[in-house]
Structure formats: structure tokens, C-alpha cells
Write an enzyme that holds these catalytic residues in place. Structure first.
Site, PDB file in Angstrom:
ATOM      1  CD  GLN A  94      22.391  41.620  18.349  1.00  0.00           C
ATOM      2  OE1 GLN A  94      22.040  41.050  17.311  1.00  0.00           O
ATOM      3  NE2 GLN A  94      22.830  42.865  18.331  1.00  0.00           N
ATOM      4  CG  HIS A 115      34.947  45.466   7.983  1.00  0.00           C
ATOM      5  ND1 HIS A 115      35.556  44.790   9.012  1.00  0.00           N
ATOM      6  CD2 HIS A 115      33.632  45.519   8.295  1.00  0.00           C
ATOM      7  CE1 HIS A 115      34.650  44.464   9.921  1.00  0.00           C
ATOM      8  NE2 HIS A 115      33.483  44.896   9.514  1.00  0.00           N
ATOM      9  CD  GLU A 164      24.493  47.900  15.713  1.00  0.00           C
ATOM     10  OE1 GLU A 164      25.116  47.496  14.740  1.00  0.00           O
ATOM     11  OE2 GLU A 164      23.667  47.181  16.345  1.00  0.00           O
ATOM     12  N   PRO A 189      15.886  41.459  14.797  1.00  0.00           N
ATOM     13  CG  PRO A 189      17.540  42.758  15.842  1.00  0.00           C
ATOM     14  CD  PRO A 189      16.859  41.423  15.920  1.00  0.00           C
ATOM     15  CG  ASP A 200      28.390  45.607   8.338  1.00  0.00           C
ATOM     16  OD1 ASP A 200      28.281  44.372   8.422  1.00  0.00           O
ATOM     17  OD2 ASP A 200      29.353  46.244   8.811  1.00  0.00           O
ATOM     18  CB  SER A 201      22.157  43.453   8.501  1.00  0.00           C
ATOM     19  OG  SER A 201      22.088  42.448   7.519  1.00  0.00           O
ATOM     20  CB  THR A 202      22.699  40.114  12.426  1.00  0.00           C
ATOM     21  OG1 THR A 202      21.619  41.045  12.562  1.00  0.00           O
ATOM     22  CG2 THR A 202      23.701  40.443  13.488  1.00  0.00           C
TER      23      THR A 202
HETATM   24  N1  SAM Z   1      29.870  41.468   9.283  1.00  0.00           N
HETATM   25  C1  SAM Z   1      28.786  40.831   9.887  1.00  0.00           C
HETATM   26  C2  SAM Z   1      28.243  39.615   9.219  1.00  0.00           C
HETATM   27  O1  SAM Z   1      28.002  39.573   8.026  1.00  0.00           O
HETATM   28  O2  SAM Z   1      28.077  38.640   9.946  1.00  0.00           O
HETATM   29  C3  SAM Z   1      27.780  41.785  10.381  1.00  0.00           C
HETATM   30  C4  SAM Z   1      28.329  42.411  11.634  1.00  0.00           C
HETATM   31  S1  SAM Z   1      27.511  43.763  12.317  1.00  0.00           S
HETATM   32  C5  SAM Z   1      28.112  43.643  13.957  1.00  0.00           C
HETATM   33  C6  SAM Z   1      25.784  43.427  12.299  1.00  0.00           C
HETATM   34  C7  SAM Z   1      25.004  44.434  13.128  1.00  0.00           C
HETATM   35  O3  SAM Z   1      23.695  44.643  12.591  1.00  0.00           O
HETATM   36  C8  SAM Z   1      24.786  44.007  14.583  1.00  0.00           C
HETATM   37  O4  SAM Z   1      25.555  44.813  15.427  1.00  0.00           O
HETATM   38  C9  SAM Z   1      23.282  44.185  14.812  1.00  0.00           C
HETATM   39  O5  SAM Z   1      22.976  44.732  16.084  1.00  0.00           O
HETATM   40  C10 SAM Z   1      22.916  45.131  13.673  1.00  0.00           C
HETATM   41  N2  SAM Z   1      21.487  45.118  13.307  1.00  0.00           N
HETATM   42  C11 SAM Z   1      20.672  44.044  13.177  1.00  0.00           C
HETATM   43  N3  SAM Z   1      19.428  44.452  12.825  1.00  0.00           N
HETATM   44  C12 SAM Z   1      19.471  45.803  12.715  1.00  0.00           C
HETATM   45  C13 SAM Z   1      18.507  46.799  12.394  1.00  0.00           C
HETATM   46  N4  SAM Z   1      17.234  46.478  12.104  1.00  0.00           N
HETATM   47  N5  SAM Z   1      18.898  48.102  12.374  1.00  0.00           N
HETATM   48  C14 SAM Z   1      20.183  48.443  12.678  1.00  0.00           C
HETATM   49  N6  SAM Z   1      21.137  47.539  12.996  1.00  0.00           N
HETATM   50  C15 SAM Z   1      20.789  46.234  13.019  1.00  0.00           C
END
Ligand code: SAM
Length: 275
Positions: free
Chosen positions: A31, A62, A106, A162, A155-157
Site C-alpha cells: 500500500q 483502540h 500484520e 490485502p 484491526d484491519s484497513t
Molecule cells: N484503525 C484503523 C482503521 O480502522 O482505519 C486500522 C489501522 S491498522 C494500521 C490496519 C492494518 O491492517 C494495516 O497496517 C494493514 O497493513 C493491515 N492489514 C491489511 N490487510 C491485512 C491482512 N490480510 N493481514 C494482516 N494485516 C493486514
């Protein structure tokens, strides 16, 4: 005029913040990662143009993704965090003394690296001996886990790239398998103003898989629409059956036992998404 960062939340609407400067910007393997210093909300992590977290209001997200499930489960010992590379979720999980181990999966190590550098108060628990960080795909980790975790936090994007697989019924079914027989999961499920269909699908799938399925909300100024939702699925314990007059042994800035229950009281248009 100054320099402004704008996240376009829809084609026609966005949120904007004046910034002092860009701290870092790169295209990672997964990303576009930006770290910016805003005037109002401190340092901010932005992935693919979307605000992930900001120093001034991060505590809301959080605390609410963590303390609602961890205070619903009577004795959470092993917790899995999927995503959450800024570190805020593991920081809150570790405030619960019953937790012996928190595993975090992550996918993008660059998020961890730059959060450690520019978001020190959020990423402060990396290296804590009760944590294990795995750089990999949370979906695959779930598929390979069985009867292992008391609580799983997604806690994903947003569901692009991904993270798309993390919003599917197959993933929620995998979570049910990865949880112990009285386990609980929570996933961040975006906002009801612009992402109603996402919430509808998540809660419908959760209802089909978990005996207890509910939606709760909180207020986050830097996230699209300001109103955020979490979907909770539980095999046994009901998040509404907690003691609202109990004391908690650590400081919080948003979560309270009374708010825990109140956050499940939904405005009508949000309640309608859960039918
Ligand atoms: N609090 C945030 C929101 O709701 O916007 C989420 C923040 S957190 C930094 C999201 C994380 O999910 C990112 O760092 C991303 O790289 C990770 N991520 C995305 N897809 C993933 C997957 N399939 N497995 C593990 N981590 C993943």
C-alpha cells in the site's frame, strides 16, 4: 493558505487537515504509506489515502476495539490481533493483567517500522515479552488456527487489497474455528453513513455464525463521518451482561463500564442495518 491533506471519503465528500509537513511517504509492497504531521491532530498514519490513526484521537478506537470484548470475556488469556500495525491495539490489550500472550499478525512490516518512528506513544508496547509479532497474512493465520484464542481482534484497513478477504463470511467462519469454545471476536466495520452495505454484510454473516452478534459505535473525529462501528461475535458471553458499576484498574480516556453498555444503543438508521 498552508498545505492541506484531504481524504476523499466519497466521490463528493472529504475531511481535510492543515499539515506542518510530510514525515515519510513510500509505496510499500502492499500500500501507499504516508506519515504526516497535522496541526490539529498530531502525527497521522495514512494508508492508500485513508486515515488509519492520529495521535490526538487514537485512544477512542483502540480502547473501544479492545476493552469491550476483553471486559466481556471473564478471563482472556490468549489474544490475536489481525492488522493493527500502528501498535495501539496491542498496547490496550496488555493493560489486562489476565492476558498472558498477544499474537499480532500484520501483513506490512513498514507500517510497524514507521509507527515505531513517528507514533511512539501508540507503538510503545512492541518488544513487550507478552507479545509476538508475525509479519504475514491474517487470513492465512486464521485458516491455520484451531481452538486457540480467547479473543480475536480484527484491526484491519478497509476492504481493499490485502484486507478484502478479512470482510468475508469464510473469514468469520475461520475466526469461529480459531476461537476457543467461549471465545469472542471484534472487527472494525467502518461507518454507517457511507458504508452501510459493509456493516449489513458483516452483521448478517456474524449472526449466521455466532450465537451472540451485536454492533456498537464510537465517535472518532478523523474517521469518515466521525461515527465508527465494531461488529462483535461471541460464542457464549453477551457484551450487554457486564456490571456497569464495577471499577477498572487502569486509566482510560474514552471507555467506561457505563459507556460499554451504552455504545450498543444504536440510532434507528444504524439499527436498521442490523435487521
Ligand atoms: N484503525 C484503523 C482503521 O480502522 O482505519 C486500522 C489501522 S491498522 C494500521 C490496519 C492494518 O491492517 C494495516 O497496517 C494493514 O497493513 C493491515 N492489514 C491489511 N490487510 C491485512 C491482512 N490480510 N493481514 C494482516 N494485516 C493486514
Amino acid at each position: 493558505m498552508g498545505v492541506w491533506f484531504t481524504e476523499k471519503q466519497t466521490k463528493n465528500f472529504g475531511i481535510t487537515a492543515e499539515i506542518y509537513r510530510s514525515l515519510h511517504s513510500e509505496q510499500t509492497e502492499f500500500q501507499k504509506l504516508d506519515m504526516i504531521e497535522t496541526k490539529e491532530f498530531g502525527n497521522m498514519l495514512v494508508l492508500d489515502g485513508m486515515v488509519m490513526t492520529a495521535e490526538r484521537d487514537e485512544f477512542v478506537y483502540h480502547e473501544m476495539i479492545v476493552h469491550v470484548p476483553l471486559f466481556t470475556h471473564p478471563n482472556p488469556k490468549k489474544v490475536l490481533v489481525v492488522g493493527g500495525g500502528d501498535g495501539g491495539t496491542i498496547r490496550e490489550v496488555l493493560k489486562h493483567p489476565s492476558v498472558e500472550k498477544v499474537v499480532q499478525v500484520e501483513i506490512d512490516e513498514k507500517v510497524v517500522e514507521y509507527s515505531k518512528q513517528f507514533l511512539p506513544d501508540i507503538s510503545c508496547e512492541y518488544g513487550n515479552p507478552r507479545t509476538e509479532l508475525i509479519i504475514g497474512d491474517g487470513f492465512m493465520h486464521i485458516l491455520n488456527s484451531e481452538n486457540e484464542y480467547d479473543v480475536i481482534l480484527v484491526d484491519s484497513t478497509e476492504p481493499v487489497g490485502p484486507a478484502a478477504a478479512l470482510f468475508t463470511k469464510g473469514f468469520y467462519a475461520g475466526i469461529a474455528k480459531a476461537l476457543k469454545e467461549d471465545g469472542i471476536f471484534v472487527a472494525q466495520t467502518d461507518n454507517p453513513w457511507f458504508k452501510g452495505d459493509l456493516i449489513k454484510n458483516a452483521i448478517r454473516d456474524t449472526i449466521e455464525i455466532f450465537p451472540v452478534a451485536r454492533l456498537y459505535t464510537c465517535n472518532i473525529p478523523t474517521y469518515p463521518s466521525g461515527m465508527w462501528t465494531f461488529t462483535i461475535g461471541s460464542k457464549l458471553y453477551d457484551p450487554l451482561q457486564v456490571e456497569t458499576s464495577r471499577n477498572i484498574d487502569f486509566e482510560t480516556k474514552y471507555y467506561t463500564p457505563k459507556l460499554h453498555v451504552a455504545s450498543f444503543s444504536l440510532p434507528r438508521f444504524v439499527e436498521d442495518l442490523c435487521k
